[in-house]
Every structure is written in structure tokens, then in C-alpha cells.
Design a protein around this motif. Structure first.
Motif, PDB file in Angstrom:
ATOM      1  N   GLY A 117      10.979   3.549  -5.139  1.00 40.12           N
ATOM      2  CA  GLY A 117      12.434   3.068  -5.577  1.00 40.12           C
ATOM      3  C   GLY A 117      13.422   3.937  -4.936  1.00 40.12           C
ATOM      4  O   GLY A 117      14.504   3.939  -5.519  1.00 40.12           O
ATOM      5  N   LYS A 118      13.127   4.852  -4.089  1.00 38.54           N
ATOM      6  CA  LYS A 118      14.197   5.791  -3.738  1.00 38.54           C
ATOM      7  C   LYS A 118      14.427   5.847  -2.136  1.00 38.54           C
ATOM      8  O   LYS A 118      13.462   5.241  -1.481  1.00 38.54           O
ATOM      9  CB  LYS A 118      14.081   7.326  -4.029  1.00 38.54           C
TER      10      LYS A 118
ATOM     11  N   ASP B  38      10.526  -3.574  -1.019  1.00 42.05           N
ATOM     12  CA  ASP B  38      11.722  -3.941  -1.240  1.00 42.05           C
ATOM     13  C   ASP B  38      12.782  -2.720  -1.714  1.00 42.05           C
ATOM     14  O   ASP B  38      13.939  -3.003  -1.520  1.00 42.05           O
ATOM     15  CB  ASP B  38      11.858  -4.923  -1.974  1.00 42.05           C
ATOM     16  N   HIS B  39      12.349  -1.717  -2.355  1.00 46.95           N
ATOM     17  CA  HIS B  39      13.185  -0.757  -3.025  1.00 46.95           C
ATOM     18  C   HIS B  39      12.919   0.773  -2.494  1.00 46.95           C
ATOM     19  O   HIS B  39      13.531   1.789  -3.053  1.00 46.95           O
ATOM     20  CB  HIS B  39      12.982  -0.780  -4.578  1.00 46.95           C
ATOM     21  N   THR B  40      11.919   0.938  -1.689  1.00 46.70           N
ATOM     22  CA  THR B  40      11.579   2.250  -0.961  1.00 46.70           C
ATOM     23  C   THR B  40      11.846   2.350   0.275  1.00 46.70           C
ATOM     24  O   THR B  40      11.422   1.495   1.151  1.00 46.70           O
ATOM     25  CB  THR B  40      10.190   2.723  -1.403  1.00 46.70           C
ATOM     26  N   LYS B  41      12.651   3.281   0.604  1.00 41.79           N
ATOM     27  CA  LYS B  41      12.890   3.761   2.087  1.00 41.79           C
ATOM     28  C   LYS B  41      12.533   5.133   2.574  1.00 41.79           C
ATOM     29  O   LYS B  41      12.815   6.035   1.499  1.00 41.79           O
ATOM     30  CB  LYS B  41      14.304   3.140   2.332  1.00 41.79           C
ATOM     31  N   VAL B  42      12.312   5.260   3.300  1.00 39.18           N
ATOM     32  CA  VAL B  42      11.847   6.773   4.113  1.00 39.18           C
ATOM     33  C   VAL B  42      12.726   6.872   5.575  1.00 39.18           C
ATOM     34  O   VAL B  42      12.832   5.929   6.306  1.00 39.18           O
ATOM     35  CB  VAL B  42      10.449   7.104   4.289  1.00 39.18           C
TER      36      VAL B  42
ATOM     37  N   PHE C 178      12.790   3.686   7.406  1.00 42.29           N
ATOM     38  CA  PHE C 178      11.822   2.237   7.350  1.00 42.29           C
ATOM     39  C   PHE C 178      11.706   1.848   5.882  1.00 42.29           C
ATOM     40  O   PHE C 178      11.827   2.600   5.020  1.00 42.29           O
ATOM     41  CB  PHE C 178      10.437   3.048   7.823  1.00 42.29           C
ATOM     42  N   ASP C 179      11.581   0.614   5.995  1.00 45.24           N
ATOM     43  CA  ASP C 179      11.285  -0.157   4.617  1.00 45.24           C
ATOM     44  C   ASP C 179       9.831   0.015   4.224  1.00 45.24           C
ATOM     45  O   ASP C 179       9.001  -0.494   4.791  1.00 45.24           O
ATOM     46  CB  ASP C 179      11.771  -1.378   4.415  1.00 45.24           C
TER      47      ASP C 179
ATOM     48  N   LEU D  76       3.695   1.353  10.578  1.00 45.52           N
ATOM     49  CA  LEU D  76       4.783   1.948  11.375  1.00 45.52           C
ATOM     50  C   LEU D  76       4.157   2.535  12.563  1.00 45.52           C
ATOM     51  O   LEU D  76       5.002   2.560  13.535  1.00 45.52           O
ATOM     52  CB  LEU D  76       5.240   3.406  10.296  1.00 45.52           C
ATOM     53  N   GLY D  77       2.800   3.042  12.718  1.00 47.08           N
ATOM     54  CA  GLY D  77       2.654   3.390  14.031  1.00 47.08           C
ATOM     55  C   GLY D  77       3.167   4.535  14.631  1.00 47.08           C
ATOM     56  O   GLY D  77       3.502   4.495  15.765  1.00 47.08           O
TER      57      GLY D  77
END
Length: 306
Positions: free
Chosen positions: A172-173, A224-228, A220-221, A196-197
Motif C-alpha cells: 500500500g505504499k 494497484d496500491h503498491t509501488k517500488v 514499478f507497480d 520485472l526480470g
């Protein structure tokens, strides 16, 4: 249309629009944000306005940043380089072996996170290869950083020990993932999403340092709510736009004792009636962290950054 920058190469950008489509975009003109010129006027995580004309997508406006993390530009020590913007937390990958991350590097990263109000997490990876010496240091550092309020994870991406708990901390972050080359950032991100590879590279045997496997910062997603945000490995992390008088404010354990100093501009080195020095003598601030503070203080040149 509004969008979010997912990748920046310095000359063109990948923007995810409100329509959930990705666009290759360039910037229109020269952007100056808050009067500060950085080596990259637009960073990953920036919220932007894009306009498509004759098949070309241009970034025409940057919306105000909630926060950002920056470092001294490797190419020009008088400029800064924004690593990422609008992030919820930063995750620093560190290793005590192959390659070794110094506590000074960790502390400089944490100071920057404090300065820009970005919660920081310290992750010690490769615990599966640690011997008695590294395991003792691991426990010491874990206790040290936990005691001053930081979340610390001890993991092995190779064996996946501790990885599930770390994944939970990201849910979620929007999380910035940083660290030296070779500490396992890309390997961890591949565990989050095998699709992601991301390229991973071994640590150089003769130097003990990692080789760069990530060239540009990229978001990268995960869901829907978590991105890094993956970032290029950093050999050094030099502070920018932080004065000597400010530095102690970014050591959380020092803040409660700052009002006890006789002088408002106390640097906590030779001044009389210093609350920080008393706290060190009383064991309320560790000698290790005070030593780190002094080492960082020595590197700061009080000048106006561009």
C-alpha cells in the motif's frame, strides 16, 4: 492529461497517464523547481501534466512535490541529483559482507531521509553468509537503529528468510529502494514480482564491490496500491543542502537534548554546557552515533547549493 513519471533517463521520460497507458515523453523548455536547479529537473515519482501533439508527448508542467530524496550529483559536487519524489518511505538495503556497507553510508542516508521527512527502513541482507564476526555486528547495528526508532529487517533474499515480513512493510505504499551495487536490491524486487526480470550482477571478487545492474531509477507497480522505485547502486551518498547547524536535528536521538545546549548554534564539539555531549557521557546517545555525527559534520561545507 495528468500523469506520473515512472522512468527518467535524463533526456526522455516514461509517464503513466490517467488512462493507465504509458507514454514516452520529453520536457518542454527548462524547468526550475522552487528556484533550485538539479541535474535532473524531473524525477521518478513526479506528478506532471503531459500534452500530446502530432504523436509527440511533452511534459508541460510539474506539480508541487510532497517530498523527495536527493544526493550530491556524482558529476558536479555543487549540484544535487533528485533520486525520487513523492514517496511514502525509503528502504535502504545494506550488507555486512560482499559488499560491506559502512555505518557511515547508512547514517548519511538516514540523515537525508530525516531532512526530507521520509520514513526510513534499514534492511540487512545476505544474513545466510554471515560468520560469527558479521552476526555480532548485525545484532549490534540492529539494536542501535531500532533503539532510535528505525525499523530494521534482517533478511536473506537468497534463502527468502525474513522476506515475507519485509514484503508486508511495503504494501500500500510507494517505496524507494536504495543501497550499494551488489546488496541484492534487484534480486529482492524480482521476488516481489517475477515479471520485472531485473538484471542482477555478482559482486566483483577482487574489489568486493558490486557492479551496477540498474542504470536509471524506475518505478514499478507491484499491485494497484503498491509501488517500488528501483535505483542505481550508489558507491557514495553525499549530503546536500544541509548545514552544520542543522545536522544534529536529523539524528532522532539528539533532538530531545538540543534545548539543553547553552548556545543555539552549538555544534556539540567544543562548546561549554552542551546538552548533546552530556547525553553521550550519560549513555543516552551512543558513542558510535556521535562519532558518525562528527564524521559527517567534518564533510559539510557551509555554502549555498545551486
Amino acid at each position: 492529461m495528468k500523469g506520473v513519471v515512472y522512468k527518467s533517463t535524463g533526456s526522455w521520460y516514461v509517464v503513466k497517464g490517467e488512462d493507465q497507458q504509458f507514454y514516452n515523453a520529453r520536457i518542454k523548455g527548462v524547468f526550475k523547481i522552487d528556484g533550485i536547479t538539479s541535474t535532473n529537473p524531473i524525477a521518478v515519482g513526479d506528478h506532471v501534466e503531459v500534452k500530446t501533439d502530432d504523436g509527440d508527448t511533452m511534459i508541460v508542467e510539474i506539480y508541487p512535490r510532497r517530498n523527495y530524496i536527493n544526493r550530491k550529483s556524482p558529476a558536479n559536487k555543487h549540484l544535487h541529483h533528485i533520486i525520487a519524489a513523492n514517496i511514502d518511505q525509503s528502504l535502504l538495503f545494506a550488507t555486512l559482507k560482499n559488499p560491506k556497507t559502512s555505518s557511515g553510508f547508512i547514517d548519511r542516508f538516514l540523515v537525508t531521509a530525516e531532512a526530507y521527512h521520509v520514513p526510513a527502513i534499514v534492511v540487512f541482507n545476505k544474513i545466510d553468509i554471515y560468520k560469527e564476526k558479521e552476526l555480532a555486528l548485525l545484532e549490534f547495528l540492529s539494536e542501535l537503529y531500532t533503539a532510535i526508532g528505525y525499523r530494521v529487517f534482517k533478511v536473506s533474499v537468497q534463502t527468502q528468510e525474513g522476506v515475507e515480513e519485509l514484503k508486508e512493510a511495503l504494501k500500500g505504499k510507494t517505496t524507494l529502494v536504495s543501497g550499494h551495487s551488489g546488496v541484492g536490491k534487484s534480486s529482492f524486487l524480482n521476488l516481489l514480482d517475477a515479471g520485472l526480470g531485473l538484471k542482477t550482477m555478482e559482486v566483483s571478487g577482487w574489489s568486493g564491490k558490486g557492479m551496477h545492474s540498474t542504470t536509471f531509477a524506475e518505478m514499478f507497480d507491484i499491485d494497484d496500491h503498491t509501488k517500488v522505485i528501483d535505483t542505481p547502486g550508489m558507491r557514495e551518498f553525499a549530503l546536500v543542502d544541509i548545514s552544520k547547524n542543522e545536522l544534529s536535528h536529523y539524528f532522532p536521538e539528539m533532538r530531545p537534548f538540543l534545548p539543553d545546549c547553552q548556545f543555539n548554534n552549538c555544534l556539540h564539539i567544543n562548546e561549554p554546557n552542551c546538552g548533546i555531549q552530556r547525553a553521550v557521557l550519560d549513555g543516552k546517545i551512543t558513542e558510535e552515533r556521535f562519532g558518525s555525527y562528527y564524521s559527517i559534520l567534518e564533510t559539510i561545507e557551509d555554502k549555498k547549493w545551486k
